[in-house]
Design a protein around this motif. Structure first.
Motif, PDB file in Angstrom:
ATOM      1  N   MET A 122       1.415  61.610 -77.219  1.00  0.00           N
ATOM      2  CA  MET A 122       1.955  62.916 -76.904  1.00  0.00           C
ATOM      3  C   MET A 122       3.199  62.876 -76.250  1.00  0.00           C
ATOM      4  O   MET A 122       3.282  62.000 -75.090  1.00  0.00           O
ATOM      5  CB  MET A 122       0.932  63.792 -76.119  1.00  0.00           C
ATOM      6  N   GLN A 123       4.300  63.287 -76.505  1.00  0.00           N
ATOM      7  CA  GLN A 123       5.491  63.422 -75.750  1.00  0.00           C
ATOM      8  C   GLN A 123       6.043  64.625 -74.975  1.00  0.00           C
ATOM      9  O   GLN A 123       5.904  65.914 -75.835  1.00  0.00           O
ATOM     10  CB  GLN A 123       6.608  62.767 -76.782  1.00  0.00           C
ATOM     11  N   ILE A 124       6.438  64.759 -73.849  1.00  0.00           N
ATOM     12  CA  ILE A 124       6.880  65.913 -73.357  1.00  0.00           C
ATOM     13  C   ILE A 124       8.131  66.173 -73.685  1.00  0.00           C
ATOM     14  O   ILE A 124       9.137  65.334 -73.726  1.00  0.00           O
ATOM     15  CB  ILE A 124       6.611  65.779 -71.620  1.00  0.00           C
ATOM     16  N   ILE A 168       4.063  79.905 -61.953  1.00  0.00           N
ATOM     17  CA  ILE A 168       4.678  80.131 -63.121  1.00  0.00           C
ATOM     18  C   ILE A 168       3.352  79.783 -64.160  1.00  0.00           C
ATOM     19  O   ILE A 168       2.920  78.577 -64.174  1.00  0.00           O
ATOM     20  CB  ILE A 168       5.666  79.661 -63.596  1.00  0.00           C
ATOM     21  N   LYS A 169       3.031  80.510 -65.314  1.00  0.00           N
ATOM     22  CA  LYS A 169       2.219  80.328 -66.384  1.00  0.00           C
ATOM     23  C   LYS A 169       2.909  80.389 -67.484  1.00  0.00           C
ATOM     24  O   LYS A 169       3.397  81.438 -68.140  1.00  0.00           O
ATOM     25  CB  LYS A 169       0.732  81.041 -66.297  1.00  0.00           C
ATOM     26  N   GLY A 170       2.589  79.462 -68.632  1.00  0.00           N
ATOM     27  CA  GLY A 170       2.999  79.674 -69.830  1.00  0.00           C
ATOM     28  C   GLY A 170       1.940  80.060 -70.811  1.00  0.00           C
ATOM     29  O   GLY A 170       0.932  80.540 -70.335  1.00  0.00           O
ATOM     30  N   ASP A 171       2.461  80.519 -72.308  1.00  0.00           N
ATOM     31  CA  ASP A 171       1.249  80.963 -73.256  1.00  0.00           C
ATOM     32  C   ASP A 171       0.251  79.887 -73.392  1.00  0.00           C
ATOM     33  O   ASP A 171      -0.458  80.370 -74.130  1.00  0.00           O
ATOM     34  CB  ASP A 171       2.240  81.377 -74.274  1.00  0.00           C
ATOM     35  N   VAL A 172       0.654  78.766 -73.055  1.00  0.00           N
ATOM     36  CA  VAL A 172      -0.488  77.610 -73.599  1.00  0.00           C
ATOM     37  C   VAL A 172      -1.409  77.041 -72.621  1.00  0.00           C
ATOM     38  O   VAL A 172      -0.829  76.967 -71.422  1.00  0.00           O
ATOM     39  CB  VAL A 172       0.816  76.722 -74.277  1.00  0.00           C
ATOM     40  N   ASP A 173      -2.509  76.893 -73.034  1.00  0.00           N
ATOM     41  CA  ASP A 173      -3.491  75.974 -72.159  1.00  0.00           C
ATOM     42  C   ASP A 173      -2.983  74.562 -72.267  1.00  0.00           C
ATOM     43  O   ASP A 173      -3.513  73.939 -73.137  1.00  0.00           O
ATOM     44  CB  ASP A 173      -4.914  76.308 -72.754  1.00  0.00           C
ATOM     45  N   PHE A 174      -2.091  74.272 -71.296  1.00  0.00           N
ATOM     46  CA  PHE A 174      -1.369  72.943 -71.440  1.00  0.00           C
ATOM     47  C   PHE A 174      -2.593  71.789 -71.607  1.00  0.00           C
ATOM     48  O   PHE A 174      -2.527  70.993 -72.165  1.00  0.00           O
ATOM     49  CB  PHE A 174      -0.479  72.893 -70.440  1.00  0.00           C
ATOM     50  N   ASP A 175      -3.284  71.704 -70.433  1.00  0.00           N
ATOM     51  CA  ASP A 175      -4.671  70.519 -70.347  1.00  0.00           C
ATOM     52  C   ASP A 175      -5.210  70.438 -71.579  1.00  0.00           C
ATOM     53  O   ASP A 175      -5.377  69.338 -72.007  1.00  0.00           O
ATOM     54  CB  ASP A 175      -5.172  70.762 -69.311  1.00  0.00           C
ATOM     55  N   GLY A 176      -5.722  71.705 -72.238  1.00  0.00           N
ATOM     56  CA  GLY A 176      -6.252  71.354 -73.444  1.00  0.00           C
ATOM     57  C   GLY A 176      -5.314  71.034 -74.674  1.00  0.00           C
ATOM     58  O   GLY A 176      -5.673  70.115 -75.522  1.00  0.00           O
ATOM     59  N   VAL A 177      -4.281  71.930 -74.968  1.00  0.00           N
ATOM     60  CA  VAL A 177      -3.515  71.698 -76.240  1.00  0.00           C
ATOM     61  C   VAL A 177      -2.897  70.346 -76.223  1.00  0.00           C
ATOM     62  O   VAL A 177      -2.676  69.902 -77.166  1.00  0.00           O
ATOM     63  CB  VAL A 177      -2.628  72.968 -76.261  1.00  0.00           C
ATOM     64  N   SER A 178      -2.299  70.091 -74.903  1.00  0.00           N
ATOM     65  CA  SER A 178      -1.346  68.538 -74.880  1.00  0.00           C
ATOM     66  C   SER A 178      -2.580  67.632 -75.741  1.00  0.00           C
ATOM     67  O   SER A 178      -1.707  66.587 -75.950  1.00  0.00           O
ATOM     68  CB  SER A 178      -1.159  68.410 -73.386  1.00  0.00           C
ATOM     69  N   LYS A 179      -3.661  67.668 -75.446  1.00  0.00           N
ATOM     70  CA  LYS A 179      -4.593  66.418 -75.953  1.00  0.00           C
ATOM     71  C   LYS A 179      -4.261  66.346 -77.596  1.00  0.00           C
ATOM     72  O   LYS A 179      -4.709  65.193 -77.974  1.00  0.00           O
ATOM     73  CB  LYS A 179      -6.122  66.506 -75.192  1.00  0.00           C
ATOM     74  N   ALA A 190      -1.563  67.556 -78.966  1.00  0.00           N
ATOM     75  CA  ALA A 190      -0.126  67.792 -79.673  1.00  0.00           C
ATOM     76  C   ALA A 190       0.660  66.528 -79.740  1.00  0.00           C
ATOM     77  O   ALA A 190       0.493  65.443 -79.283  1.00  0.00           O
ATOM     78  CB  ALA A 190       0.643  68.672 -78.533  1.00  0.00           C
ATOM     79  N   SER A 191       1.635  66.406 -80.623  1.00  0.00           N
ATOM     80  CA  SER A 191       2.403  65.215 -80.576  1.00  0.00           C
ATOM     81  C   SER A 191       3.796  65.535 -79.682  1.00  0.00           C
ATOM     82  O   SER A 191       4.155  64.286 -78.898  1.00  0.00           O
ATOM     83  CB  SER A 191       3.036  64.852 -82.241  1.00  0.00           C
ATOM     84  N   PHE A 192       4.153  66.515 -79.578  1.00  0.00           N
ATOM     85  CA  PHE A 192       5.183  66.970 -78.502  1.00  0.00           C
ATOM     86  C   PHE A 192       4.749  68.356 -78.183  1.00  0.00           C
ATOM     87  O   PHE A 192       4.404  69.236 -78.690  1.00  0.00           O
ATOM     88  CB  PHE A 192       6.635  67.305 -79.168  1.00  0.00           C
ATOM     89  N   ILE A 193       5.227  68.506 -76.878  1.00  0.00           N
ATOM     90  CA  ILE A 193       4.711  69.673 -76.240  1.00  0.00           C
ATOM     91  C   ILE A 193       5.746  70.050 -74.898  1.00  0.00           C
ATOM     92  O   ILE A 193       6.230  69.095 -74.344  1.00  0.00           O
ATOM     93  CB  ILE A 193       3.621  69.958 -75.406  1.00  0.00           C
ATOM     94  N   THR A 194       6.419  71.287 -74.929  1.00  0.00           N
ATOM     95  CA  THR A 194       7.184  71.832 -73.611  1.00  0.00           C
ATOM     96  C   THR A 194       6.357  72.046 -72.612  1.00  0.00           C
ATOM     97  O   THR A 194       5.244  72.989 -72.852  1.00  0.00           O
ATOM     98  CB  THR A 194       8.049  72.734 -73.952  1.00  0.00           C
ATOM     99  N   PRO A 195       6.496  71.679 -71.144  1.00  0.00           N
ATOM    100  CA  PRO A 195       5.680  72.225 -70.228  1.00  0.00           C
ATOM    101  C   PRO A 195       6.317  73.563 -69.692  1.00  0.00           C
ATOM    102  O   PRO A 195       7.432  73.892 -69.924  1.00  0.00           O
ATOM    103  CB  PRO A 195       6.088  71.277 -68.879  1.00  0.00           C
ATOM    104  N   VAL A 231      -5.482  74.867 -82.667  1.00  0.00           N
ATOM    105  CA  VAL A 231      -4.504  74.213 -83.298  1.00  0.00           C
ATOM    106  C   VAL A 231      -5.030  72.911 -83.874  1.00  0.00           C
ATOM    107  O   VAL A 231      -6.065  72.573 -83.478  1.00  0.00           O
ATOM    108  CB  VAL A 231      -3.248  73.754 -82.098  1.00  0.00           C
ATOM    109  N   LYS A 232      -3.993  72.374 -84.721  1.00  0.00           N
ATOM    110  CA  LYS A 232      -4.647  70.763 -85.293  1.00  0.00           C
ATOM    111  C   LYS A 232      -3.828  69.676 -84.702  1.00  0.00           C
ATOM    112  O   LYS A 232      -2.840  69.949 -83.963  1.00  0.00           O
ATOM    113  CB  LYS A 232      -4.151  71.086 -86.763  1.00  0.00           C
ATOM    114  N   ASP A 233      -4.422  68.730 -84.833  1.00  0.00           N
ATOM    115  CA  ASP A 233      -3.966  67.304 -84.242  1.00  0.00           C
ATOM    116  C   ASP A 233      -2.537  67.113 -84.579  1.00  0.00           C
ATOM    117  O   ASP A 233      -2.067  67.422 -86.106  1.00  0.00           O
ATOM    118  CB  ASP A 233      -4.849  66.215 -84.821  1.00  0.00           C
ATOM    119  N   GLY A 234      -1.754  66.592 -83.823  1.00  0.00           N
ATOM    120  CA  GLY A 234      -0.385  66.413 -84.177  1.00  0.00           C
ATOM    121  C   GLY A 234       0.583  67.759 -84.051  1.00  0.00           C
ATOM    122  O   GLY A 234       1.807  67.133 -84.225  1.00  0.00           O
ATOM    123  N   VAL A 235       0.190  68.599 -83.708  1.00  0.00           N
ATOM    124  CA  VAL A 235       1.144  69.774 -83.786  1.00  0.00           C
ATOM    125  C   VAL A 235       2.201  69.809 -82.673  1.00  0.00           C
ATOM    126  O   VAL A 235       2.204  69.072 -81.519  1.00  0.00           O
ATOM    127  CB  VAL A 235       0.256  71.155 -83.273  1.00  0.00           C
TER     128      VAL A 235
END
Ligand SMILES: Nc1nc2c(c(=O)[nH]1)N[C@@H](CN(C=O)c1ccc(C(=O)N[C@@H](CCC(=O)O)C(=O)O)cc1)CN2
Length: 294
Positions: free
Chosen positions: A1-3, A248-259, A261-266, A223-227
């Motif tokens: 996963m890349q930030i 500040i909170k985003g729309d995404v449950d970062f801890d769960g979804v980042s596992k 994701a292939s790329f994710i914005t914090p 979400v699916k793997d690699g999203v």
């Protein structure tokens, strides 16, 4: 996963613009001049406008802050807009949103000279963007496109699901991702508050761009793997333990979804800082267009 690091990328962009400003100065040219109009005392809006002015100073732009009272009438605000349109010293300006309830936002945005509309919200610029012509592109979607390009995220032929149909983010984002080119060439589904069974769409998405404003709405099981995840949500949630009184909170449950994701914005530090960098880029474009027209 890349930030997808919007904080660093926005600093890179600001440094690139600052170098261009130095070249303009060295050639005896006029530096870009941005004005920001703020109506009232909304805390978040004051922060964002303050950052816009500060960033202008950092990179060598001229800037003007136009602070107007919360109870200004629509007629008086339109008078100020007319003044800014006629000010030959100004290359571009923005009216910070949201505006107080008694003011018709559309009426104000329509009054802005499209050549000075560095937010890209005027229908002329929106139409030009949809027709794939050169135009000012709204800063947040523009920033997302820039992040995708700089991190070489593959978008062609991918299924992009946009959540939220606001005029500032969701709708322009859906247009940009479906335009020809890179990034772009995506197959886009624009979802919104009336969409049924949203997870059926998100589970099949290669790229998800969420601009909903509901903290941690998107969970790992949606979400699916690699999203690829682009989180545009920025909600201030009260937190007495924090010195600011909020987090500040985003729309995404970062801890769960980042596992998955292939790329994710914090959030913070993702899309938000890109918004200001791309506004500066639009202002530089406005200056170049005005100097070419003379
Ligand atoms: N006229 C406009 N109004 C608004 C726009 C806009 O593009 N033009 N966008 C948003 C607000 N906005 C810029 O104006 C903006 C939002 C967030 C950030 C940002 O850097 N966020 C940080 C968190 C900062 C915080 O709130 O503490 C982050 O995500 O890291 C910059 C600009 C609505 N109005």
């Amino acid at each position: 996963m890349q930030i997808l690091d919007g904080k660093k990328t926005s600093e890179d962009i600001k440094n690139e613009i600052a170098a261009e400003v130095q070249s303009i100065k060295a050639a005896g040219g006029k530096v870009p001049h941005l004005a920001a109009v703020i109506v009232g005392n909304n805390g978040a809006s004051l922060t964002y406008v303050g950052s816009k002015v500060k960033s202008c100073q950092q990179i060598g732009f001229d800037s003007t802050l136009v602070a107007l009272p919360e109870d200004i009438t629509e007629v008086d605000l339109l008078g100020k807009i007319k003044e800014l349109n006629e000010d030959d010293n100004l290359d571009g300006y923005i009216v910070q949103l949201p505006l107080p309830k008694h003011i018709d936002e559309q009426k104000i945005l329509l009054a802005i000279d499209p050549d000075k509309d560095v937010d890209g919200f005027h229908p002329t610029n929106f139409g030009r963007m949809a027709l794939e012509m050169e135009s000012f592109i709204p800063a947040t979607p523009f920033g997302i496109m820039e992040l995708l390009e700089r991190y070489k995220v593959e978008t062609a032929g991918k299924h992009t699901v946009v959540i939220g149909r606001s005029h500032i983010v969701g709708r322009p984002m859906s247009i940009l991702m479906s335009r020809k080119g890179n990034p772009g060439d995506s197959t886009v589904t624009l979802t919104h508050s009336r969409t049924k069974n949203l997870a059926d769409f998100t589970k099949n998405a290669d790229i998800i761009i969420t601009a909903l404003g509901v903290p941690e709405f998107l969970k790992a099981d949606m979400v699916k793997d690699g999203v690829v995840i682009i989180d545009v949500g920025i909600t201030r949630v009260e937190d007495a333990a924090n010195s600011k009184g909020y987090v500040i909170k985003g729309d995404v449950d970062f801890d769960g979804v980042s596992k998955k994701a292939s790329f994710i914005t914090p959030v913070p530090g993702g899309v938000g800082p890109m918004t200001i960098a791309m506004l500066l880029k639009n202002t530089l474009l406005a200056r170049k267009m005005r100097s070419a027209a003379k």
